[in-house]
Scaffold this motif. Structure first.
Motif, PDB file in Angstrom:
ATOM      1  N   ARG A  30      33.476  40.918  -3.373  1.00 26.65           N
ATOM      2  CA  ARG A  30      33.681  39.575  -3.024  1.00 26.65           C
ATOM      3  C   ARG A  30      32.681  38.502  -3.996  1.00 26.65           C
ATOM      4  NH1 ARG A  30      38.162  40.623  -2.142  1.00 26.65           N
ATOM      5  NH2 ARG A  30      38.858  41.399  -0.210  1.00 26.65           N
ATOM      6  N   GLY A  31      31.780  39.135  -4.338  1.00 28.87           N
ATOM      7  CA  GLY A  31      30.636  38.704  -5.300  1.00 28.87           C
ATOM      8  C   GLY A  31      31.210  37.811  -6.465  1.00 28.87           C
ATOM      9  N   ASN A  32      30.412  36.824  -7.070  1.00 27.87           N
ATOM     10  CA  ASN A  32      30.815  36.422  -8.281  1.00 27.87           C
ATOM     11  C   ASN A  32      29.465  35.913  -8.966  1.00 27.87           C
ATOM     12  OD1 ASN A  32      31.716  35.071 -10.611  1.00 27.87           O
ATOM     13  ND2 ASN A  32      33.452  33.908  -9.501  1.00 27.87           N
ATOM     14  N   PHE A  33      29.296  36.513 -10.270  1.00 30.33           N
ATOM     15  CA  PHE A  33      28.127  36.076 -10.959  1.00 30.33           C
ATOM     16  C   PHE A  33      28.367  35.449 -12.311  1.00 30.33           C
ATOM     17  CE2 PHE A  33      26.538  38.976  -7.795  1.00 30.33           C
ATOM     18  CZ  PHE A  33      25.291  38.327  -7.019  1.00 30.33           C
ATOM     19  N   LEU A  34      29.568  34.986 -12.525  1.00 28.42           N
ATOM     20  CA  LEU A  34      29.998  34.488 -13.708  1.00 28.42           C
ATOM     21  C   LEU A  34      29.833  32.974 -13.579  1.00 28.42           C
ATOM     22  CD1 LEU A  34      33.379  35.993 -14.452  1.00 28.42           C
ATOM     23  CD2 LEU A  34      31.127  36.804 -15.398  1.00 28.42           C
ATOM     24  N   PRO A  35      29.362  32.453 -14.714  1.00 27.25           N
ATOM     25  CA  PRO A  35      29.066  30.790 -14.669  1.00 27.25           C
ATOM     26  C   PRO A  35      30.535  30.149 -14.078  1.00 27.25           C
ATOM     27  CG  PRO A  35      28.607  31.810 -16.903  1.00 27.25           C
ATOM     28  CD  PRO A  35      29.054  33.002 -15.975  1.00 27.25           C
ATOM     29  N   ALA A  84      36.085  33.114 -21.682  1.00 27.93           N
ATOM     30  CA  ALA A  84      35.353  34.218 -21.747  1.00 27.93           C
ATOM     31  C   ALA A  84      36.285  35.233 -22.138  1.00 27.93           C
ATOM     32  CB  ALA A  84      34.654  34.724 -20.494  1.00 27.93           C
ATOM     33  N   VAL A  85      35.955  36.387 -22.898  1.00 27.56           N
ATOM     34  CA  VAL A  85      36.846  37.181 -23.458  1.00 27.56           C
ATOM     35  C   VAL A  85      36.291  38.876 -23.194  1.00 27.56           C
ATOM     36  CG1 VAL A  85      37.949  38.413 -25.721  1.00 27.56           C
ATOM     37  CG2 VAL A  85      37.567  35.701 -25.236  1.00 27.56           C
ATOM     38  N   ALA A 123      32.185  29.804 -25.551  1.00 31.02           N
ATOM     39  CA  ALA A 123      31.573  28.639 -25.632  1.00 31.02           C
ATOM     40  C   ALA A 123      30.177  28.844 -26.277  1.00 31.02           C
ATOM     41  CB  ALA A 123      31.664  27.554 -24.688  1.00 31.02           C
ATOM     42  N   LYS A 124      29.449  29.716 -25.750  1.00 25.45           N
ATOM     43  CA  LYS A 124      27.951  29.814 -26.045  1.00 25.45           C
ATOM     44  C   LYS A 124      27.936  31.000 -26.947  1.00 25.45           C
ATOM     45  CE  LYS A 124      26.217  28.030 -21.751  1.00 25.45           C
ATOM     46  NZ  LYS A 124      25.305  28.132 -20.498  1.00 25.45           N
ATOM     47  N   ASP A 125      28.984  31.741 -27.190  1.00 24.87           N
ATOM     48  CA  ASP A 125      29.167  32.935 -28.236  1.00 24.87           C
ATOM     49  C   ASP A 125      27.854  33.888 -27.741  1.00 24.87           C
ATOM     50  OD1 ASP A 125      29.830  34.578 -30.096  1.00 24.87           O
ATOM     51  OD2 ASP A 125      28.491  33.818 -31.585  1.00 24.87           O
ATOM     52  N   THR A 126      27.758  34.169 -26.335  1.00 22.92           N
ATOM     53  CA  THR A 126      26.665  35.175 -25.990  1.00 22.92           C
ATOM     54  C   THR A 126      27.338  36.314 -25.093  1.00 22.92           C
ATOM     55  OG1 THR A 126      26.527  33.871 -23.573  1.00 22.92           O
ATOM     56  CG2 THR A 126      24.911  33.361 -25.590  1.00 22.92           C
ATOM     57  N   VAL A 127      26.799  37.274 -24.748  1.00 21.51           N
ATOM     58  CA  VAL A 127      27.387  38.362 -23.996  1.00 21.51           C
ATOM     59  C   VAL A 127      27.064  38.120 -22.558  1.00 21.51           C
ATOM     60  CG1 VAL A 127      27.206  41.052 -23.773  1.00 21.51           C
ATOM     61  CG2 VAL A 127      27.209  39.939 -26.071  1.00 21.51           C
ATOM     62  N   LEU A 128      27.856  38.212 -21.934  1.00 22.85           N
ATOM     63  CA  LEU A 128      27.718  37.905 -20.229  1.00 22.85           C
ATOM     64  C   LEU A 128      27.609  39.377 -19.578  1.00 22.85           C
ATOM     65  CD1 LEU A 128      30.430  35.359 -19.544  1.00 22.85           C
ATOM     66  CD2 LEU A 128      27.918  34.984 -19.618  1.00 22.85           C
ATOM     67  N   TRP A 129      28.157  40.308 -20.075  1.00 21.41           N
ATOM     68  CA  TRP A 129      28.023  41.692 -19.492  1.00 21.41           C
ATOM     69  C   TRP A 129      28.439  42.782 -20.549  1.00 21.41           C
ATOM     70  CZ3 TRP A 129      31.455  45.617 -18.708  1.00 21.41           C
ATOM     71  CH2 TRP A 129      31.024  46.754 -17.714  1.00 21.41           C
TER      72      TRP A 129
END
Length: 186
Positions: A30-35, A84-85, A123-129
């Motif tokens: 149930r967690g969510n750590f995405l922006p 996100a992709v 948008a930020k062209d960064t790796v989230l995970w």
């Protein structure tokens, strides 16, 4: 007010404060750590660098379904228009016998699927995970049905049915692992 009442009041205030603000923990799944601004996730079909036909399509479909069932995200099958992709490539599949019968025939197998997975913020062209060697295993019995043939002929279709079921199960476990890792920041 007595010291005893003050202590009770402090304990009560701290307890109410923690209960109302939350403590940062979430139930598993149930967690969510995405922006917060990530609302749409594009999940194009994963690449398949193995000889196992249609495995990437199966895994991709299961990951999409798992995301839909676990979050409040719009899931699309392409990168266009996504916040996100999730990009993936199934890099290896191994099927190894792990147990043998008295006749030295394999009676149990382990299937392992390995993949390179990455979630990118568009948008930020960064790796989230990312996990470049995500690996999931599933064991299955190689039950065989013997025909009435006196030679003890083993029906190969039974083996392939067991393998197909194991691939289905490992794909489901793979999707749960990926989505849990992303949403729960493991």
């Amino acid at each position: 007010m007595s010291l005893r009442h003050r202590r009770s009041l402090v304990v009560w205030v701290v307890g109410v404060s923690m209960a109302s603000n939350g403590c940062g923990y979430a139930l598993a799944g149930r967690g969510n750590f995405l922006p917060n601004y990530i609302q749409t996730i594009g999940i194009p079909t994963f690449q398949n660098h193995t000889s196992y036909f249609a495995l990437a399509e199966l895994v991709t479909d299961k990951v999409r379904t798992e995301f839909i069932g676990r979050g409040n995200y719009k899931i699309v099958p392409e990168a266009t228009g996504a916040d996100a992709v999730l990009i993936g490539a199934v890099t290896n599949v191994t099927i190894v016998p792990t147990n043998f019968s008295a006749e030295q025939q394999a009676s149990r197998y382990t299937i392992t699927v390995t993949a390179n997975i990455q979630l990118r913020d568009v948008a930020k062209d960064t790796v989230l995970w990312t996990n470049s060697s995500l690996s999931v295993r599933e064991e299955y019995d190689a039950t065989s049905s013997l025909t009435n043939d006196p030679t003890g002929f083993v029906d190969p279709s039974t083996f392939f049915n067991q393998e197909t079921n194991a691939v289905e199960r490992v794909s489901t476990e793979f999707s749960r692992t990926v989505v849990s890792a992303i949403l729960e920041a493991f």
